[in-house]
Scaffold this active site. Structure first.
Site, short mmCIF file in Angstrom:
data_model
loop_
_atom_site.label_atom_id
_atom_site.label_comp_id
_atom_site.label_asym_id
_atom_site.label_seq_id
_atom_site.Cartn_x
_atom_site.Cartn_y
_atom_site.Cartn_z
NE ARG A 154 -4.27 -1.82 1.51
CZ ARG A 154 -4.42 -2.87 2.31
NH1 ARG A 154 -3.70 -2.97 3.40
NH2 ARG A 154 -5.30 -3.80 2.02
CG HIS A 212 3.12 16.00 -24.54
ND1 HIS A 212 3.93 17.12 -24.56
CD2 HIS A 212 3.78 15.07 -23.80
CE1 HIS A 212 5.03 16.87 -23.86
NE2 HIS A 212 4.97 15.63 -23.40
#
Ligand code: NAD
Ligand code: GLY
Length: 364
Positions: free
Chosen positions: A121, A249
């Protein structure tokens, strides 16, 4: 050594820049560690040059470490790469308080960052970028991801590193083509909001690419400061500030998709051509002057970066290219926000133009 901070409250972190830093890294890592142990992840190209100096520096601070060396290339940033890496980290007994070191380019940084966001986690990670692209862009800001069959970087998380250590001398072993691809991201910072820096690039870009260490250092420090400022203002890209980093992009993404995300066109090369197209599209729509668009094209051409569809090796029609843009992960409510410009250093985000207009422009 130069130092700056990415200001993110409790998740703030330093970026250290200095020639030869990789050989002193242990002294900067040691204060972060809860136990004198770390894990280094890298790829075979980078390991050949930098794993030993990095390991020696850690050993000098009595930090024990193990290392995992992956295959170079985008293929490593995959489900399979993630599975191998997370299982290795667990096998090494990684703890939540540990700091894993990502030594390499954007592939290693993105993969290690994502693995560290999910293993047990979440544990910490340190970026030690060794490509120009990673030193000026991907190592800062906490975007981590892997590629999946449906597309690039579609599975990932925001997970900030705890330290970024940039040693510009590592660029001495980087292939010239990779250096050029990273340089496109340097130029991007000038085009976003810093016309003066674009002028600096015009004057010094060739020297930087030829190996001038002062120019290299200046470009990295300036770019990283810009990135740190943008990330601090809009960490999760919710306010159209961080989105400006995507200049070039969306057009570039279409070129990368058309060339199969392969060595035919590196990411930074696609961004170079994409930035020219974004300026030319802006000029075609009366947003910026044709002279500014020509200045951008001429500079990128002068350093041998792709600056047109043809020089990017793409001859597809506009509808095909715009079709790729429709699958961009930045699409919101069916619309693709484009980064356009009012001139050099005056970029902005807009949804005013549909993909049909983009397709017609690309056919023109
Ligand atoms: P890369 O990590 O694939 O490195 C390019 C090549 O250079 C590899 O073969 C690598 O082994 C080699 N290499 C790296 N450092 C070297 C050195 N010092 N000497 C010799 N060889 C060296 O490519 P990249 O351009 O660094 O990163 C591209 C990746 O970054 C893409 O996956 C892209 O999606 C990602 N990216 C992420 C962000 C972000 O914000 N997280 C931003 C931009 C790009
Ligand atoms: N490289 C784009 C970003 O970090 O947002």
């Amino acid at each position: 050594m130069e130092s700056l901070t990415v200001e993110l409250g409790a998740r703030s972190y330093p970026i250290l820049i200095g020639d030869g830093l990789i050989r002193d890294i242990g002294a900067h890592v040691a204060p972060l560690l809860k136990r004198p142990r770390t894990m280094i992840v890298t790829d075979t190209h980078v390991a050949e040059h930098y794993l030993t100096p990095l390991g020696t520096s850690l050993a000098m601070e009595n930090i024990s470490f193990s290392s995992f060396v992956l295959e170079p290339g985008e293929g490593t940033k995959s489900w399979a790469g993630l599975a191998r890496l997370t299982e290795w980290l667990i096998g090494e007994g990684v703890e939540r308080g540990d700091h894993v070191i990502a030594l390499g380019g954007g592939v290693i940084g993105d993969l290690v960052g994502f693995a560290c966001s999910i293993v047990k986690r979440g544990c910490h990670f340190i970026q030690v970028p060794t490509t120009l692209l990673a030193q000026v862009d991907s190592s800062v800001g906490g975007k981590t991801a892997i590629n999946v069959p449906a597309g690039k970087n579609l599975i990932g998380a925001f997970h900030q590193p705890t330290l970024v250590v940039i040693d510009p001398t590592t660029l001495e072993t980087l292939p010239r083509r990779e250096l050029g691809a990273g340089y496109a991201e340097v130029v991007k910072y000038g085009l976003i909001d810093d016309a003066g820096f674009f002028g600096w690039c015009e004057a010094n870009g060739a020297a930087l690419l030829a190996g001038d260490s002062e120019a290299r250092h200046r470009a990295i420090a300036h770019s990283v400061a810009a990135k740190a400022r943008i990330v601090a203002a809009d960490e999760r890209e919710t306010q159209d500030i961080r989105a400006l980093l995507n200049l070039g992009h969306s057009f570039g993404h279409a070129l990368e998709a058309e060339t199969g995300y392969s060595d035919r066109l590196l990411h930074g090369e696609a961004v170079a051509a994409g930035m020219v197209l974004a300026h030319q599209f802006s000029a075609a729509n009366g947003l910026c002057s044709a002279d500014d668009a020509a200045r951008v094209r001429d500079h990128l051409a002068s350093v041998d970066l792709p600056h047109s569809l043809a020089s990017a090796g793409v001859n597809s029609d506009g509808a095909t290219l715009a079709g790729h843009m429709a699958h961009d992960k930045k699409v919101r409510g069916g619309k693709l926000p484009l980064i356009l410009t009012h001139g050099i250093g005056q970029s902005f985000v807009t949804e005013a133009y549909g993909l049909d207009a983009v397709a017609a422009f690309l056919d023109g």
